[in-house]
Design a protein around this motif. Structure first.
Motif, PDB file in Angstrom:
ATOM      1  N   HIS A  21       0.862  -1.163   0.000  1.00 51.82           N
ATOM      2  CA  HIS A  21       0.000   0.000   0.000  1.00 51.82           C
ATOM      3  C   HIS A  21       0.906   1.222   0.000  1.00 51.82           C
ATOM      4  O   HIS A  21       2.106   1.118   0.250  1.00 51.82           O
ATOM      5  CB  HIS A  21      -0.923  -0.006   1.220  1.00 51.82           C
ATOM      6  CG  HIS A  21      -2.089  -0.940   1.058  1.00 51.82           C
ATOM      7  ND1 HIS A  21      -3.269  -0.790   1.748  1.00 51.82           N
ATOM      8  CD2 HIS A  21      -2.243  -2.032   0.286  1.00 51.82           C
ATOM      9  CE1 HIS A  21      -4.107  -1.757   1.392  1.00 51.82           C
ATOM     10  NE2 HIS A  21      -3.511  -2.524   0.508  1.00 51.82           N
ATOM     11  N   GLN A  49       1.237   5.395   1.173  1.00 53.75           N
ATOM     12  CA  GLN A  49       0.674   6.536   1.893  1.00 53.75           C
ATOM     13  C   GLN A  49       1.329   7.832   1.402  1.00 53.75           C
ATOM     14  O   GLN A  49       2.543   7.988   1.494  1.00 53.75           O
ATOM     15  CB  GLN A  49       0.884   6.396   3.400  1.00 53.75           C
ATOM     16  CG  GLN A  49       0.153   7.491   4.175  1.00 53.75           C
ATOM     17  CD  GLN A  49       0.297   7.354   5.680  1.00 53.75           C
ATOM     18  OE1 GLN A  49       1.291   6.806   6.172  1.00 53.75           O
ATOM     19  NE2 GLN A  49      -0.679   7.851   6.411  1.00 53.75           N
ATOM     20  N   GLN A  87       2.732  11.594   1.095  1.00 54.11           N
ATOM     21  CA  GLN A  87       3.269  12.693   1.893  1.00 54.11           C
ATOM     22  C   GLN A  87       3.035  13.954   1.072  1.00 54.11           C
ATOM     23  O   GLN A  87       3.429  14.015  -0.086  1.00 54.11           O
ATOM     24  CB  GLN A  87       4.771  12.513   2.136  1.00 54.11           C
ATOM     25  CG  GLN A  87       5.096  11.311   3.014  1.00 54.11           C
ATOM     26  CD  GLN A  87       6.588  11.006   3.051  1.00 54.11           C
ATOM     27  OE1 GLN A  87       7.402  11.741   2.507  1.00 54.11           O
ATOM     28  NE2 GLN A  87       6.934   9.908   3.704  1.00 54.11           N
ATOM     29  N   LEU A 139       5.466   9.006  -1.843  1.00 57.32           N
ATOM     30  CA  LEU A 139       4.598   7.937  -1.356  1.00 57.32           C
ATOM     31  C   LEU A 139       5.445   6.973  -0.530  1.00 57.32           C
ATOM     32  O   LEU A 139       6.489   6.519  -0.995  1.00 57.32           O
ATOM     33  CB  LEU A 139       3.990   7.163  -2.528  1.00 57.32           C
ATOM     34  CG  LEU A 139       3.163   7.944  -3.556  1.00 57.32           C
ATOM     35  CD1 LEU A 139       2.802   7.034  -4.741  1.00 57.32           C
ATOM     36  CD2 LEU A 139       1.893   8.505  -2.919  1.00 57.32           C
ATOM     37  N   GLU A 181       5.414  12.534  10.669  1.00 57.98           N
ATOM     38  CA  GLU A 181       4.610  11.312  10.543  1.00 57.98           C
ATOM     39  C   GLU A 181       3.402  11.373  11.475  1.00 57.98           C
ATOM     40  O   GLU A 181       3.483  11.940  12.557  1.00 57.98           O
ATOM     41  CB  GLU A 181       5.325  10.054  11.048  1.00 57.98           C
ATOM     42  CG  GLU A 181       6.679   9.740  10.638  1.00 57.98           C
ATOM     43  CD  GLU A 181       7.065   8.340  11.166  1.00 57.98           C
ATOM     44  OE1 GLU A 181       7.372   7.533  10.309  1.00 57.98           O
ATOM     45  OE2 GLU A 181       7.066   8.065  12.380  1.00 57.98           O
ATOM     46  N   GLN A 222       2.683  13.670   6.557  1.00 52.30           N
ATOM     47  CA  GLN A 222       2.161  12.324   6.301  1.00 52.30           C
ATOM     48  C   GLN A 222       1.253  11.960   7.467  1.00 52.30           C
ATOM     49  O   GLN A 222       1.632  12.116   8.623  1.00 52.30           O
ATOM     50  CB  GLN A 222       3.328  11.327   6.230  1.00 52.30           C
ATOM     51  CG  GLN A 222       2.908   9.875   6.030  1.00 52.30           C
ATOM     52  CD  GLN A 222       4.109   8.936   5.910  1.00 52.30           C
ATOM     53  OE1 GLN A 222       5.264   9.364   5.983  1.00 52.30           O
ATOM     54  NE2 GLN A 222       3.838   7.654   5.735  1.00 52.30           N
ATOM     55  N   PHE A 248      -3.029  10.361   8.754  1.00 52.36           N
ATOM     56  CA  PHE A 248      -4.425  10.055   8.449  1.00 52.36           C
ATOM     57  C   PHE A 248      -5.237  11.311   8.158  1.00 52.36           C
ATOM     58  O   PHE A 248      -6.292  11.236   7.542  1.00 52.36           O
ATOM     59  CB  PHE A 248      -5.076   9.281   9.606  1.00 52.36           C
ATOM     60  CG  PHE A 248      -4.452   7.926   9.869  1.00 52.36           C
ATOM     61  CD1 PHE A 248      -3.576   7.346   8.951  1.00 52.36           C
ATOM     62  CD2 PHE A 248      -4.753   7.216  11.033  1.00 52.36           C
ATOM     63  CE1 PHE A 248      -3.008   6.099   9.192  1.00 52.36           C
ATOM     64  CE2 PHE A 248      -4.185   5.970  11.282  1.00 52.36           C
ATOM     65  CZ  PHE A 248      -3.319   5.416  10.361  1.00 52.36           C
ATOM     66  N   PHE A 280      -4.203  11.400   4.224  1.00 51.18           N
ATOM     67  CA  PHE A 280      -4.461  10.124   3.556  1.00 51.18           C
ATOM     68  C   PHE A 280      -3.980   8.962   4.409  1.00 51.18           C
ATOM     69  O   PHE A 280      -2.933   9.039   5.040  1.00 51.18           O
ATOM     70  CB  PHE A 280      -3.720  10.064   2.215  1.00 51.18           C
ATOM     71  CG  PHE A 280      -4.073  11.172   1.278  1.00 51.18           C
ATOM     72  CD1 PHE A 280      -5.317  11.205   0.660  1.00 51.18           C
ATOM     73  CD2 PHE A 280      -3.166  12.187   1.009  1.00 51.18           C
ATOM     74  CE1 PHE A 280      -5.651  12.241  -0.208  1.00 51.18           C
ATOM     75  CE2 PHE A 280      -3.489  13.223   0.143  1.00 51.18           C
ATOM     76  CZ  PHE A 280      -4.729  13.250  -0.466  1.00 51.18           C
ATOM     77  N   ARG A 281      -4.726   7.872   4.385  1.00 54.00           N
ATOM     78  CA  ARG A 281      -4.274   6.608   4.940  1.00 54.00           C
ATOM     79  C   ARG A 281      -3.468   5.875   3.869  1.00 54.00           C
ATOM     80  O   ARG A 281      -3.562   6.222   2.698  1.00 54.00           O
ATOM     81  CB  ARG A 281      -5.471   5.742   5.343  1.00 54.00           C
ATOM     82  CG  ARG A 281      -6.171   6.279   6.549  1.00 54.00           C
ATOM     83  CD  ARG A 281      -7.377   5.468   6.961  1.00 54.00           C
ATOM     84  NE  ARG A 281      -7.896   6.076   8.180  1.00 54.00           N
ATOM     85  CZ  ARG A 281      -7.604   5.650   9.414  1.00 54.00           C
ATOM     86  NH1 ARG A 281      -6.863   4.578   9.587  1.00 54.00           N
ATOM     87  NH2 ARG A 281      -8.070   6.284  10.469  1.00 54.00           N
ATOM     88  N   PRO A 282      -2.711   4.859   4.262  1.00 53.17           N
ATOM     89  CA  PRO A 282      -2.076   4.024   3.232  1.00 53.17           C
ATOM     90  C   PRO A 282      -3.170   3.389   2.365  1.00 53.17           C
ATOM     91  O   PRO A 282      -4.196   2.960   2.895  1.00 53.17           O
ATOM     92  CB  PRO A 282      -1.336   2.958   4.047  1.00 53.17           C
ATOM     93  CG  PRO A 282      -1.156   3.555   5.407  1.00 53.17           C
ATOM     94  CD  PRO A 282      -2.359   4.418   5.629  1.00 53.17           C
ATOM     95  N   MET A 283      -2.964   3.382   1.048  1.00 46.88           N
ATOM     96  CA  MET A 283      -4.000   2.911   0.125  1.00 46.88           C
ATOM     97  C   MET A 283      -3.403   1.992  -0.922  1.00 46.88           C
ATOM     98  O   MET A 283      -2.235   2.131  -1.279  1.00 46.88           O
ATOM     99  CB  MET A 283      -4.622   4.107  -0.612  1.00 46.88           C
ATOM    100  CG  MET A 283      -5.317   5.097   0.273  1.00 46.88           C
ATOM    101  SD  MET A 283      -5.963   6.458  -0.725  1.00 46.88           S
ATOM    102  CE  MET A 283      -4.531   7.480  -0.825  1.00 46.88           C
TER     103      MET A 283
END
Ligand code: C2E
Ligand code: MG
Ligand code: MG
Ligand code: MG
Length: 286
Positions: free
Chosen positions: A43, A45, A47, A58, A237, A257, A259, A262-265
């Motif tokens: 996944h 995430q 930045q 990412l 982070e 970076q 939530f 964005f969350r890891p996707m």
């Protein structure tokens, strides 16, 4: 009675320990099969720039989704892979997969973002690990700027001469080297003088309470300042709310970076994001 209760407590903890060991053994023995069966994926995430909100980088994060149960966190299975030695194959797979994905994205016209992968200490104990990383990049026709690495402070401190030479070579070639989880290791600050790095990632624990706790804020402020004075890019982070973001912008942190944005996707969702079909939380304009 107290004696009996005490014995009950001991038995309770023995049972928990036993269950934990059984689970570790099970996961450890399943992991290699999981790798072969395609149960692992990367996944990503994002930045984002603290100034523009644009996606700059990412972080690739491993996910294990066994068909028989819930997703297992890398925080749980990476240490097991390190102990069993599977981390070497796993690490190779991560590098290969990240390169493959970056090539695919570049081919689709997404040129702006970089990808960073995590490398753990045990991975660097295999001779030539970083050389192989560079070779993989080259084999995919990627530039040094396309894929970077994240290492924790402890890894840098414990690295032997040959690993350090390799890291310096990467550094001089323009490969990004970020110090992950900055501030929570056992190391003194002096290592920052001697090790190749291009970025500092300030650990989430310093971000969490910085808006309300003056001491956390002071440490965060100091860390960002040190990073900048050393010419490093500074990444925060675990940013989860607007107050943290606002503070980080005031302190001139470079990348965000967490939530809140964005969350890891999975790669597909990242692609939609990069195509501009999906916006962020609007935290920067609000
Ligand atoms: P890390 O490198 O420090 O990765 C950041 C972790 O913080 C990720 O956890 C991410 O999901 C989580 N995170 C990001 N934003 C937030 C936030 O706003 N709030 C909170 N609470 N958490 C946030 P994840 O994905 O579970 O990974 C855990 C650790 O596993 C990573 O920590 C890294 O040390 C390791 N890891 C993950 N993927 C790999 C890999 O491919 N190779 C190696 N060697 N280690 C990996
Ligand atoms: Mg990381
Ligand atoms: Mg980290
Ligand atoms: Mg961390």
């Amino acid at each position: 009675r107290a004696k009996l209760e005490g014995r009950g407590t001991v038995r309770f903890f023995q049972q928990k320990l036993h269950d934990e060991l059984v689970r570790q053994h099970y996961l450890s023995s399943r992991l290699e099969e999981a790798l072969d069966n395609g149960e692992l994926s990367l996944h990503f995430q994002p930045q984002v720039s603290a100034v523009s909100g644009g996606i700059e980088n990412l972080e690739a994060l491993l996910r294990w989704e066994p068909p028989e149960g819930p997703t297992i966190s890398p925080a749980e299975f990476i240490p097991l892979a390190e102990r069993s030695g599977l981390i070497h194959r796993l690490g190779d797979w991560v590098i290969e997969e990240a390169c493959h994905q970056q090539v695919a994205w570049r081919a689709k016209g997404f040129h702006r973002h970089r990808i960073d992968i995590n490398i753990s200490g045990r991975q660097l104990t295999r001779p030539g690990a970083l050389k192989r990383f560079e070779d993989t990049l080259q084999r995919h026709g990627l530039a040094p700027q396309d894929i970077g690495i994240e290492l924790t402070e402890n890894i840098l401190i414990e690295a032997d001469e040959t690993v350090l030479e390799d890291l310096w070579r990467l550094y001089h070639r323009g490969i990004r080297i970020a110090i992950d989880d900055f501030g929570i290791g056992y190391s003194s600050l002096s290592y920052l003088k001697h090790f190749p790095a291009t970025a500092l990632k300030i650990d989430r624990s310093f971000i969490q309470d910085a808006p309300t706790q003056p001491k956390d804020r002071a440490i965060l402020e100091g860390a960002i300042l040190i990073g900048h004075r050393l010419g490093l890019e500074v990444v925060a982070e675990g940013v989860e709310n607007a107050e943290q973001l606002s503070l980080l912008r005031d302190l001139h942190c470079d990348l965000i970076q967490g939530f809140f944005f964005f969350r890891p996707m999975p790669a597909q969702e990242i692609e939609r994001l990069l195509s501009g079909f999906v916006g962020g939380p609007g935290g920067l304009s609000g």
